[in-house]
Design an enzyme around this catalytic site. Sequence first.
Site, PDB file in Angstrom:
ATOM      1  N   ASP A   1       0.824  -1.209   0.000  1.00 23.80           N
ATOM      2  CA  ASP A   1       0.000   0.000   0.000  1.00 23.80           C
ATOM      3  C   ASP A   1       0.860   1.262   0.000  1.00 23.80           C
ATOM      4  O   ASP A   1       2.081   1.202   0.167  1.00 23.80           O
ATOM      5  CB  ASP A   1      -0.907   0.011   1.231  1.00 23.80           C
ATOM      6  CG  ASP A   1      -1.948  -1.097   1.201  1.00 23.80           C
ATOM      7  OD1 ASP A   1      -2.350  -1.497   0.100  1.00 23.80           O
ATOM      8  OD2 ASP A   1      -2.352  -1.556   2.295  1.00 23.80           O
TER       9      ASP A   1
ATOM     10  N   TYR B   1       6.453 -10.216   6.304  1.00 23.24           N
ATOM     11  CA  TYR B   1       6.416  -8.767   6.503  1.00 23.24           C
ATOM     12  C   TYR B   1       7.082  -8.441   7.839  1.00 23.24           C
ATOM     13  O   TYR B   1       6.977  -9.208   8.805  1.00 23.24           O
ATOM     14  CB  TYR B   1       4.978  -8.252   6.516  1.00 23.24           C
ATOM     15  CG  TYR B   1       4.350  -8.193   5.151  1.00 23.24           C
ATOM     16  CD1 TYR B   1       4.400  -7.032   4.387  1.00 23.24           C
ATOM     17  CD2 TYR B   1       3.698  -9.303   4.610  1.00 23.24           C
ATOM     18  CE1 TYR B   1       3.818  -6.968   3.131  1.00 23.24           C
ATOM     19  CE2 TYR B   1       3.115  -9.257   3.356  1.00 23.24           C
ATOM     20  CZ  TYR B   1       3.185  -8.085   2.622  1.00 23.24           C
ATOM     21  OH  TYR B   1       2.616  -8.035   1.371  1.00 23.24           O
TER      22      TYR B   1
END
Length: 268
Positions: A57, A115
């Site tokens: 994002d 992540y």
Amino acid sequence: MDTIGRFAALLSYDGSAFHGFQRQKDLPTVELALEEALNLLDKKGRRVKVTGAGRTDRGVHALGQVVHFDISWPHGPTALRKALEANLPSSIGVYEVVPVDFAFHARRSALWRKYAYFIWKGDCRLPHLGRYVWWNRRGWDMDLAKKFLTMIEGFHEFGAFCRKADRPSDARRTIMEARIEEKGPLLKVSVTGRSFLTNMVRIIVGTMDEIATGRKSLEEVCRLLDGGSRGEAGPTAPAKGLFLWEVRYDPMPFGCEEYNAVTGNFIL
């Protein structure tokens, strides 16, 4: 006559320079920058399409993003890496470019993605790291934080940890590993899974903050993992602390020593 081959590239980028990975109309994105650079390099003058392992994002960084693309390039992968990086903005780095089989797909061939989220717990501001960490000065009970991460491991309904507008009909996902490391006041939260929901890692971190500060209890986590609503989970942590850290394949097409040195030494 130049032939078209498929290549995979291992990338890093500073997400604060982009409106995410995926191409958007009239906005700077990582995908757009890569495709514009590759279009200049293709020897047949073709438009090159890039496919990424993960669509980060706006404001989210990558230390180990993987992409694949098909291009007409006769000079070898080392020359392609140098030419690609020379035509990219300084906010994108290219560790390695390797030839791969046409069956390789950066997204679908991935076994898992990791992540990493960085949190700075110091009392003082760190201006040179401000774009890459969440400065969170609230006191944490680290035992509660670790217990929360243990609870989310495994196969669960993660709809409560997804942006409400993007919650799919089936929000079940598997977290293979979730852990937290401490280097003084710098915390690194790592979450590994095959696939993730929109904002999932950032909501996990935001919820962990509420657990570790006593604003939510561990008992509430069971309800969240059993079809809870987005409003019951914690807030979405800031994008700037999140990195797409690693994508794993079998066999692994890359062996970049620079990348391994960076990730192995917990470097931002």
